[in-house]
Design a protein around this motif. Structure first.
Motif, PDB file in Angstrom:
ATOM      1  N   LEU A 172       0.854 -16.468   2.981  1.00 47.78           N
ATOM      2  CA  LEU A 172       2.191 -16.126   2.505  1.00 47.78           C
ATOM      3  C   LEU A 172       2.578 -14.684   2.853  1.00 47.78           C
ATOM      4  O   LEU A 172       3.634 -14.447   3.432  1.00 47.78           O
ATOM      5  CB  LEU A 172       2.290 -16.331   0.991  1.00 47.78           C
ATOM      6  N   ARG A 224       4.620 -12.982   6.521  1.00 46.78           N
ATOM      7  CA  ARG A 224       5.897 -12.334   6.221  1.00 46.78           C
ATOM      8  C   ARG A 224       5.902 -10.900   6.733  1.00 46.78           C
ATOM      9  O   ARG A 224       6.895 -10.425   7.288  1.00 46.78           O
ATOM     10  CB  ARG A 224       6.150 -12.367   4.704  1.00 46.78           C
ATOM     11  N   TYR A 282       6.361 -10.902  10.435  1.00 40.19           N
ATOM     12  CA  TYR A 282       7.762 -11.121  10.774  1.00 40.19           C
ATOM     13  C   TYR A 282       8.566  -9.828  10.639  1.00 40.19           C
ATOM     14  O   TYR A 282       9.379  -9.491  11.509  1.00 40.19           O
ATOM     15  CB  TYR A 282       8.366 -12.220   9.893  1.00 40.19           C
ATOM     16  N   TYR A 295      10.221  -2.921   1.414  1.00 39.12           N
ATOM     17  CA  TYR A 295       9.754  -4.296   1.213  1.00 39.12           C
ATOM     18  C   TYR A 295       8.383  -4.497   1.849  1.00 39.12           C
ATOM     19  O   TYR A 295       7.493  -5.114   1.266  1.00 39.12           O
ATOM     20  CB  TYR A 295      10.790  -5.259   1.797  1.00 39.12           C
ATOM     21  N   LEU A 316       4.852  -5.492   0.018  1.00 41.76           N
ATOM     22  CA  LEU A 316       4.005  -6.619   0.435  1.00 41.76           C
ATOM     23  C   LEU A 316       2.603  -6.156   0.816  1.00 41.76           C
ATOM     24  O   LEU A 316       1.613  -6.826   0.500  1.00 41.76           O
ATOM     25  CB  LEU A 316       4.648  -7.358   1.611  1.00 41.76           C
TER      26      LEU A 316
END
Length: 181
Positions: free
Chosen positions: A122, A126, A129, A149, A153
């Motif tokens: 997960l 991300r 990306y 962000y 993460l």
């Protein structure tokens, strides 16, 4: 314990003659396999954490070091998931067969599996990306609009790696003193 029927009188005369038969443990190999897997997984997760930290020290580019660390985490996740699944299923089988001490292994092995899955399937894809999106715009991810962000993460990823270390050591510790009936 089963009473030995033959020669009970001689057992009363000779104190070194056993009157009862002590059952031999049936699941020693299974318990040893569980212990070995738990030790290997905990050692490998600690080595993974150290190996993820080393590129940050050796490389000047933090983005490339993070990519290497994330690739290492993703590739080792298959091994960790497989071992955690074997530990969980074998301990469930042995619990049904009478080794109740293994109940303390189920929750940490499930937590280990959840930490590995969330991290590898997960969060890291991300972040990859976000990294690729920033590179397509011609800037590193720390200068992109998604930098906060990405940092969030990345922090969650390293907290989950710490969770993997804690749960794997907990599994190995709980399996270190398991005796089969």
């Amino acid at each position: 314990m089963k009473l030995i029927q033959t020669l009970c009188c001689s057992a009363l005369i000779n104190p070194f003659y056993p009157m009862v038969e002590v059952p031999k443990s049936q699941y020693t190999f299974s318990c040893c396999l569980l212990r070995l897997l738990a030790y290997l997984v905990s050692g490998a997760i600690i080595a993974q954490a150290l190996s993820c930290f080393i590129p940050y020290l050796l490389m000047e580019d933090a983005q490339a070091a993070g990519m290497i660390a994330h690739l290492l985490i993703q590739h080792l996740s298959y091994y960790f998931l497989g071992c955690a699944f074997v530990i969980l299923s074998l301990s469930n089988i042995l619990i049904k067969r009478g080794i109740a001490q293994l109940k303390g292994v189920r929750l940490p092995s499930l937590m280990l599996m959840v930490c590995v899955v969330v991290t590898s399937y997960l969060l890291i894809p991300r972040m990859d990306y976000l990294r690729e999106t920033a590179l397509q715009d011609g800037m590193p991810v720390m200068l992109s609009p998604f930098a906060n962000y990405f940092v969030t993460l990345n922090s969650i990823t390293y907290l989950l790696v710490c969770g993997q270390i804690i749960t794997s050591v907990l599994i190995a510790w709980r399996l270190s003193d398991i005796k089969s009936p």
